[in-house]
Design a protein around this motif. Structure first.
Motif, short mmCIF file in Angstrom:
data_model
loop_
_atom_site.label_atom_id
_atom_site.label_comp_id
_atom_site.label_asym_id
_atom_site.label_seq_id
_atom_site.Cartn_x
_atom_site.Cartn_y
_atom_site.Cartn_z
N LEU A 376 19.91 52.23 46.82
CA LEU A 376 19.91 51.96 45.39
C LEU A 376 21.34 51.86 44.87
N ILE A 377 21.54 50.92 43.98
CA ILE A 377 22.81 50.76 43.26
C ILE A 377 22.46 50.81 41.78
N ARG A 378 23.15 51.65 41.03
CA ARG A 378 22.81 51.75 39.62
C ARG A 378 23.14 50.47 38.85
N ARG A 379 24.30 49.87 39.12
CA ARG A 379 24.64 48.65 38.39
C ARG A 379 25.64 47.83 39.18
N ILE A 380 25.61 46.52 38.94
CA ILE A 380 26.59 45.59 39.51
C ILE A 380 27.26 44.90 38.33
N ASN A 381 28.52 45.21 38.11
CA ASN A 381 29.28 44.54 37.05
C ASN A 381 29.92 43.28 37.63
N VAL A 382 29.68 42.16 36.99
CA VAL A 382 30.25 40.88 37.42
C VAL A 382 31.12 40.36 36.28
N ARG A 383 32.39 40.14 36.56
CA ARG A 383 33.28 39.66 35.50
C ARG A 383 34.40 38.81 36.09
N GLN A 384 35.03 38.04 35.22
CA GLN A 384 36.23 37.32 35.60
C GLN A 384 37.44 38.21 35.37
N ALA A 385 38.40 38.11 36.24
CA ALA A 385 39.61 38.92 36.10
C ALA A 385 40.35 38.55 34.82
N ALA A 386 40.81 39.57 34.11
CA ALA A 386 41.78 39.35 33.03
C ALA A 386 43.16 39.33 33.67
N ILE A 387 43.99 38.38 33.28
CA ILE A 387 45.26 38.16 33.97
C ILE A 387 46.39 38.85 33.21
N PHE A 388 46.97 39.88 33.85
CA PHE A 388 48.12 40.58 33.29
C PHE A 388 49.35 40.19 34.10
N PRO A 389 50.36 39.61 33.44
CA PRO A 389 51.49 39.01 34.16
C PRO A 389 52.23 39.95 35.11
N GLU A 390 52.24 41.25 34.83
CA GLU A 390 53.03 42.16 35.65
C GLU A 390 52.28 42.67 36.88
N THR A 391 51.00 42.32 37.01
CA THR A 391 50.25 42.70 38.21
C THR A 391 50.54 41.71 39.34
#
Length: 490
Positions: A376-391
């Protein structure tokens, strides 16, 4: 630093970070720490929310009730009920807490953005200080570059207190609960920085080196909040709860000293530590001392070996599978509130370096393996990356892969929702399951939506009934949507 006659108003625009949540019903650490800091400075200090500002400046303090065809207005849902105009008139320093680093969807709140807040506050005649995650950038939507403030009349101050200083501020800061008329989950910090610290997209390593609070200091803070009436807590502000030096002792002391806690949950966990030498004992302790519906947010981010390598992600699929199995072995049983006791959660991020169509194939393969193993998995979050220039992601690729694959994202996301999420949800809470303490929060036409209080709670929709909001119900599951359930009161 501040004049003795200063009147400070803390404006909470809400925060959401990889390690820390401060979007209602969560109350983050930033406003509590600052409230305690200014109280120790003997300042007159007030707490307002971005919803207060919206209600005053955009709606002229008029809040019409939604008709039976309308949705609840969540832009003004979390007001404090104060005379906001009077407070702003006497404010000499306005401290604005703002910043979203992991964009999400929120049931009954909308975080403020720089583009929204700066114009709303431009006519206020006071010193304005910006603090919080926004100092490193902020973005409410995935797949976009972060926003940064360019003066706009704001000073910037990190208020980067040492843990020795916080020992005093957190106890004084518990008084902020008197300023908030609604229920809040208290986000508790156990440490900062990331011992792994290499994931390409993450901002946590930019903010701090690794440090942990003392167990007795955390317990003193929780006791102060508990004595002020708080009953819902999440040990969520850290990158991995399992890496805290004394996790079992911390859990034991909290339950001993605050026996009437209603919710005690955690958040982030590195799967490597789950399968490490202490992992199994920590898992057992979480099942014993925490409350039902608890979730360990594993991250994972991708099951594609190429993406994992190019983005230096924190675990391979085989490690994730071992950690998932362990939590299921000890935590999959039903708790008194109807949810499983303690389960993992997984994130899938689109837009990482090296992403191709094969990445989605690998993600589906990995998720299908979890289904095939009956975990069992409680949840799967699917999202696009937010782009932070310093990463590393920002420096090496920017939004290259977001742009390259954007046309595929909705299909990829829908594949996960249709072929994985729905199947998992039906196993997690079959039709007939009874869920207790479901708090109704918003209307959408004649339908009412709510959730249990805690970490990553399931959204429950009650069709064709307008139940009383901010009221708890016992709900029977009668159907399933892609990520939520349909229920009826019992």
């Amino acid at each position: 630093m501040f004049r003795s006659t200063m009147v400070v108003t803390i404006l909470d625009c809400y925060t959401d970070e990889a390690a820390g949540l401060g979007v209602p019903p969560y109350l983050g650490t930033y406003p509590r720490y600052l409230f305690g800091y200014f109280r120790e400075q003997k300042k007159e200090v007030h707490y307002l929310t971005i919803d207060d500002i919206r209600l005053l400046m955009l709606y002229k303090n008029r809040r019409p009730e939604p008709s039976e065809k309308q949705k609840t207005n969540i832009y003004t849902y979390n007001t404090t009920g104060k005379d906001v105009s009077a407070i702003l008139k006497k404010t000499t320093t306005l401290v604005v807490i703002l910043g979203v680093h992991v964009p999400g969807k929120y049931l009954s709140a909308v975080p403020g953005t720089l583009r929204e807040v700066v114009p709303l506050l431009k006519d206020l005649r006071c010193t304005k200080i910006l603090t919080g995650p926004a100092l490193f950038g902020t973005q409410l939507e995935g797949g976009k570059f972060s926003e940064r403030i360019h003066s706009a009349g704001f000073d910037e101050e990190s208020f980067d207190f040492s843990y020795d200083e916080l020992r005093r501020y957190v106890v004084l800061g518990a008084a902020i609960l008197k300023e908030i008329p609604d229920l809040r989950v208290l986000e508790i910090e156990t440490g900062k920085g990331c011992a792994y610290g290499r994931c390409s997209f993450c901002t946590e390593p930019l903010k701090s080196s690794v440090a942990y609070r003392k167990t007795e200091d955390i317990c003193a803070e929780i006791r102060a909040l508990y004595d002020a009436g708080a009953r819902y807590f999440r040990l969520g502000k850290q990158t991995c709860f399992y890496s805290f030096p004394e996790p079992i002792e911390l859990l034991r002391k909290i339950r001993s000293e605050c026996p009437d806690i209603k919710v005690l949950h955690i958040d982030n966990v590195n799967p490597r530590h789950v399968i490490g030498s202490r992992g199994e004992e920590i898992t057992k302790a979480l099942v014993k001392y925490a409350t039902g519906g608890n979730v360990a947010a594993f991250g994972v981010e991708s099951f594609d070996p190429e993406v994992i390598e190019q983005n230096a992600l924190n675990c391979r699929p085989d490690i994730a599978f071992k950690a998932i199995e362990q939590l299921n072995r000890y935590g999959a049983g039903q708790s008194p509130n109807g949810m499983p006791m303690f389960l993992p959660g997984i994130n899938i991020i689109f837009g990482l370096i090296g992403e191709t169509k094969q990445t989605h194939t690998e993600n589906i393969k990995g998720l299908q393996h979890i289904l095939d193993e009956k975990w069992l998995i409680r949840r799967i979050n699917v999202r696009q990356a937010a782009i932070f220039p310093e990463t590393p992601l920002g420096k090496k690729a920017g939004n290259k892969f977001v742009r390259k694959n954007r046309q595929h994202y909705w299909k990829w996301r829908n594949d996960i929702r249709q072929n994985i999420d729905v199947v998992m949800l039906k196993r997690l809470v079959p039709v007939g399951t009874i869920l207790s303490d479901v708090r109704m929060e918003i209307y959408d036409g004649m339908n009412t939506f709510g959730r249990q209080i805690g970490t990553y709670p399931l959204i429950v929709g009650v069709e064709k009934k307008r139940l009383e909001l901010k009221t708890f119900y016992t709900i029977r599951v009668v159907g399933h949507m892609k990520r939520s359930i349909v229920g009826e009161p019992v």
